[in-house]
Design an enzyme around this catalytic site. Structure first.
Site, PDB file in Angstrom:
ATOM      1  N   HIS A   1       0.844  -1.198   0.000  1.00  0.00           N
ATOM      2  CA  HIS A   1       0.000   0.000   0.000  1.00  0.00           C
ATOM      3  C   HIS A   1       0.876   1.244   0.000  1.00  0.00           C
ATOM      4  CE1 HIS A   1      -3.256  -2.678   0.944  1.00  0.00           C
ATOM      5  NE2 HIS A   1      -2.630  -3.088   2.029  1.00  0.00           N
TER       6      HIS A   1
ATOM      7  N   GLU B   1      -1.771  -0.698   8.116  1.00  0.00           N
ATOM      8  CA  GLU B   1      -2.666  -1.694   8.686  1.00  0.00           C
ATOM      9  C   GLU B   1      -1.889  -2.561   9.656  1.00  0.00           C
ATOM     10  OE1 GLU B   1      -3.466  -3.449   4.766  1.00  0.00           O
ATOM     11  OE2 GLU B   1      -2.791  -5.367   5.551  1.00  0.00           O
TER      12      GLU B   1
ATOM     13  N   HIS C   1       3.432  -7.512   1.628  1.00  0.00           N
ATOM     14  CA  HIS C   1       2.740  -8.388   2.576  1.00  0.00           C
ATOM     15  C   HIS C   1       1.660  -9.221   1.904  1.00  0.00           C
ATOM     16  CE1 HIS C   1       0.216  -4.784   2.384  1.00  0.00           C
ATOM     17  NE2 HIS C   1      -0.797  -5.515   2.809  1.00  0.00           N
TER      18      HIS C   1
ATOM     19  N   ARG D   1      -1.026  -4.641  -6.379  1.00  0.00           N
ATOM     20  CA  ARG D   1      -0.762  -6.083  -6.385  1.00  0.00           C
ATOM     21  C   ARG D   1       0.575  -6.334  -7.066  1.00  0.00           C
ATOM     22  NH1 ARG D   1      -5.319  -7.994  -8.977  1.00  0.00           N
ATOM     23  NH2 ARG D   1      -6.536  -7.984  -7.081  1.00  0.00           N
TER      24      ARG D   1
HETATM   25 ZN    ZN Z   1      -2.849  -4.890   2.922  1.00  0.00          ZN
END
Ligand code: ZN
Length: 328
Positions: free
Chosen positions: A103, A121, A178, A198
């Site tokens: 991200h 996150e 991740h 991605r």
């Molecule tokens: Zn994520």
């Protein structure tokens, strides 16, 4: 006593679900959610994100979207600032490996994604089948090496994996490579954002097609070199009732363990709570006007917000709660 009276000032949310190719029936079977299908991947427990909102379940705001409540009743949130409700809580269960992703941070997202928010996150591992693992970080020593490895498709050399067990906690700052591996169920607390690049999808096809990758953005936003894995995974075996798992610029996350009776009071405008184990009773220290304090039963899979000015929250029973709030 009906549900409307029972819940007092706590704001219970109706979970929303996402069906995924890597999903399963586990969220229904293990968390009691009334959601059909054998491909349930995510339960959005507390969300004001337009992709999948959780409406209020009971009481005077029943049926209202969380985004509306945030806009129209900011006093419930201690008049916290911000156009959008800032946090999002999900339970994710993966039967199969999720794509490897990264991200952007707030600065990159604002510039390249129409002013959107970046995403920090964190994961609290609820269940990990033996042998299950996460992708976290990478092995490139420089940006040049990172770009070369991506261009050459050297995914096995590039992506770093690690084993995890229930109770592990992992903070994932923007720029961190991740992925959740098959066999893992976790609770995710994140900035309310959906911007994902991605990097690698194991060359899997969905409906005969490869899902799009975002390699150019990934090359720009991945942090090089990656942090040490030992610095990223916290395994806290502390017996304390309330443990702060992380405090960062975007949120604080706590693990609360009620073994019999416990009273907690947060000096924060509002607190998100998800029961991840067990069941019990919650009580407010205020009475309901009839000389009785308000109490409500909660169980694994329930999600609610403790609003501003609630006071002390008294718990009884045997349960574990993951709580989050904005940092001071
Ligand atoms: Zn994520």
């Amino acid at each position: 006593m009906n549900k409307n009276e029972r819940c007092g000032k706590l704001i219970f949310l109706k979970p929303a679900f996402e069906h995924k190719i890597w999903g399963s029936a586990k969220l229904r079977e293990n968390y009691g959610y009334d959601e059909p299908g054998d491909d349930i991947g995510e339960c959005w427990g507390i969300s004001a994100h337009p992709h999948n909102e959780t409406p209020v379940l009971y009481g005077e705001y029943a049926g209202m979207k969380l985004s509306e409540l945030w806009r129209e009743h900011r006093e419930l949130f201690g008049n916290a600032e911000g156009e959008e409700f800032p946090l999002l809580t999900k339970i994710i269960t993966a039967e199969d490996d999720l794509s490897v992703q990264v991200h952007p941070d707030d600065v990159y997202a604002a510039e390249h994604e129409n002013g959107a928010r970046g995403k920090t996150e964190c994961w609290y591992i609820l269940d990990a089948e033996p042998g299950s693992r996460l992708a976290i970080g990478h092995n490139a020593g420089s940006r040049e090496e990172l770009i070369n490895m991506i261009d050459a498709g050297r995914w096995k050399d590039l992506i770093r994996y690690t084993d995890v067990v229930a109770g592990d906690f992992i903070q994932i700052p923007p720029g961190t490579v991740h992925a959740i591996g098959g066999g893992i169920t976790l609770l995710e607390t994140q900035q309310s954002s959906d911007i994902t690049y991605r990097l690698y999808d194991y060359e899997r096809k969905q409906d005969g097609c490869l899902r799009p990758l975002h390699l150019e953005q990934s090359k720009e936003v991945i942090t090089v070199p990656a942090a040490d894995v030992a610095d990223e995974i916290i395994h806290d075996d502390s017996a304390d009732d309330v443990v702060c798992l992380i405090s960062c610029d975007h949120y604080e996350v706590y693990r609360i363990t009620c073994r019999d009776e416990l009273t907690v009071e947060f000096d924060r405008p509002f607190v998100l709570m998800s029961v991840v184990e067990g069941e019990g009773t919650l009580k407010s220290d205020r009475d309901n006007g009839a000389g009785e304090s308000e109490s409500t039963r909660v169980k694994k899979g329930d999600h609610f917000i403790v609003p501003a000015g609630f006071g002390e929250l008294a718990m009884s029973g045997s349960m574990k709660i993951i709580a989050s709030c904005l940092p001071l």
